[in-house]
Design a protein around this motif. Structure first.
Motif, PDB file in Angstrom:
ATOM      1  N   HIS A   1       0.781  -1.102  -0.247  1.00 59.25           N
ATOM      2  CA  HIS A   1       0.123  -0.085  -0.091  1.00 59.25           C
ATOM      3  C   HIS A   1       0.814   1.335   0.009  1.00 59.25           C
ATOM      4  N   GLY A   2       2.166   1.110  -0.185  1.00 58.31           N
ATOM      5  CA  GLY A   2       3.156   2.263  -0.143  1.00 58.31           C
ATOM      6  C   GLY A   2       3.899   2.491   0.995  1.00 58.31           C
ATOM      7  N   TYR A   3       4.296   1.724   1.762  1.00 62.64           N
ATOM      8  CA  TYR A   3       5.031   1.850   2.916  1.00 62.64           C
ATOM      9  C   TYR A   3       6.406   1.045   2.933  1.00 62.64           C
ATOM     10  N   TYR A   4       7.240   1.822   3.488  1.00 64.56           N
ATOM     11  CA  TYR A   4       8.486   0.860   4.039  1.00 64.56           C
ATOM     12  C   TYR A   4       8.281   0.317   5.289  1.00 64.56           C
ATOM     13  N   VAL A   5       8.192  -0.729   5.576  1.00 68.07           N
ATOM     14  CA  VAL A   5       7.757  -1.558   6.818  1.00 68.07           C
ATOM     15  C   VAL A   5       9.017  -2.238   7.361  1.00 68.07           C
TER      16      VAL A   5
ATOM     17  N   HIS B   1      -8.972  -5.135  11.011  1.00 69.27           N
ATOM     18  CA  HIS B   1      -7.744  -4.558  11.062  1.00 69.27           C
ATOM     19  C   HIS B   1      -7.220  -3.737  10.070  1.00 69.27           C
ATOM     20  N   TRP B   2      -7.080  -4.122   8.746  1.00 72.72           N
ATOM     21  CA  TRP B   2      -6.646  -3.415   7.743  1.00 72.72           C
ATOM     22  C   TRP B   2      -7.655  -2.137   7.222  1.00 72.72           C
ATOM     23  N   ASP B   3      -8.924  -2.366   7.429  1.00 74.14           N
ATOM     24  CA  ASP B   3      -9.847  -1.611   7.033  1.00 74.14           C
ATOM     25  C   ASP B   3      -9.731  -0.223   8.019  1.00 74.14           C
ATOM     26  N   ARG B   4      -9.064  -0.505   9.477  1.00 72.45           N
ATOM     27  CA  ARG B   4      -8.852   0.615  10.136  1.00 72.45           C
ATOM     28  C   ARG B   4      -7.388   1.234   9.944  1.00 72.45           C
ATOM     29  N   LEU B   5      -6.431   0.381   9.912  1.00 70.67           N
ATOM     30  CA  LEU B   5      -5.006   0.869   9.779  1.00 70.67           C
ATOM     31  C   LEU B   5      -4.865   1.666   8.584  1.00 70.67           C
ATOM     32  N   LEU B   6      -5.113   1.075   7.186  1.00 69.91           N
ATOM     33  CA  LEU B   6      -4.949   1.730   6.100  1.00 69.91           C
ATOM     34  C   LEU B   6      -5.359   3.179   6.037  1.00 69.91           C
ATOM     35  N   PRO B   7      -6.595   3.399   6.262  1.00 64.32           N
ATOM     36  CA  PRO B   7      -6.972   5.084   6.078  1.00 64.32           C
ATOM     37  C   PRO B   7      -6.188   5.680   7.211  1.00 64.32           C
TER      38      PRO B   7
END
Length: 244
Positions: free
Chosen positions: A54-58, A229-235
């Motif tokens: 989704h566009g992040y360096y993790v 969890h993804w639906d909360r974290l990504l936004p």
């Protein structure tokens, strides 16, 4: 999805870690991801790669590097209830040795390392964590109020440090609790404390979930709760860091 195995310099040695990031040859917002107590393993690598997509360096460090590189103990492919007590018996001494002072010292090192990677852009970062990693994420955000723009914790003891920690938070916060970890009454008390501290947050119990619901290699795994969890974290990350 590119991944790297890394060594992070800390005051107590080298912390082994891995990173996942988009293959665009660009710089991306940085996210520090704290594992649960079971540590770095295939499911954590999978989740880091998904987030990186989704566009992040993790960046995912081995929390217990002082005791050796990951994996510190042999884990089965599936951590079922029949093996969980024996696994936890091996892990608890490591978790108990990971004092608050060690957490904060490591957080300094992890964030310093994350923000100087060539694939990471300038600007604020986010921290997310699972189980005990949720508490570590909250401590990291509280200790770096000007640097951490977002923090998220899932099925973790995130309120364990009380109002003193909450009063230091400037990051936007999301907390996703398991039904087995948090009663509605306890949730109300935690949210009241977040309100009193002036924190910008969402904090909720995920329906039908038990402790560890994000982890697909455990009996606790709940696909709908992990998707929530993804639906909360990504936004949250998109709002605060502007990933893509």
């Amino acid at each position: 999805m590119p991944t790297k195995t890394l060594q992070i310099p800390t005051t107590d040695g080298q912390a082994d870690a891995f990173a996942a990031f988009p293959d665009h040859g660009e710089r991306h917002p940085g996210v520090l991801m704290y594992a649960d107590g079971f540590g770095i393993r295939p499911v954590l690598r999978e989740m880091a790669r998904e987030l990186a997509g989704h566009g992040y360096y993790v960046l995912v460090p081995n929390l217990f590097y002082r005791h050796g590189p990951a994996p510190l103990i042999e884990l089965p492919e599936h951590i079922g209830e029949e093996v969980r007590p024996a696994v936890m018996a091996q892990l608890m001494p490591l978790i108990e040795a990971h004092t608050a002072d060690r957490v904060l010292s490591d957080a300094d090192a992890y964030l310093r390392f994350l923000t100087t990677q060539p694939e990471v852009g300038a600007g604020p970062v986010a921290v997310t964590g699972y189980c005990i990693g949720g508490l570590l994420a909250m401590r990291t955000a509280a200790a770096h109020p000007g640097q951490v723009a977002a923090v998220a914790g899932f099925h973790g003891p995130v309120g364990a440090d009380g109002p003193d920690l909450l009063s230091k938070l400037t990051a936007q916060v999301h907390l996703g609790h398991a039904e087995t970890d948090m009663t509605p009454e306890a949730l109300g008390e935690l949210n009241q404390a977040l309100d009193a501290a002036g924190v910008d947050y969402t904090s909720e119990i995920y329906p039908g979930s038990v402790h560890g619901f994000t982890m697909s290699d455990t009996d606790a795994f709940n696909p709908s709760a992990r998707q929530r969890h993804w639906d909360r974290l990504l936004p949250l990350l998109d709002l605060t860091l502007g990933g893509n």
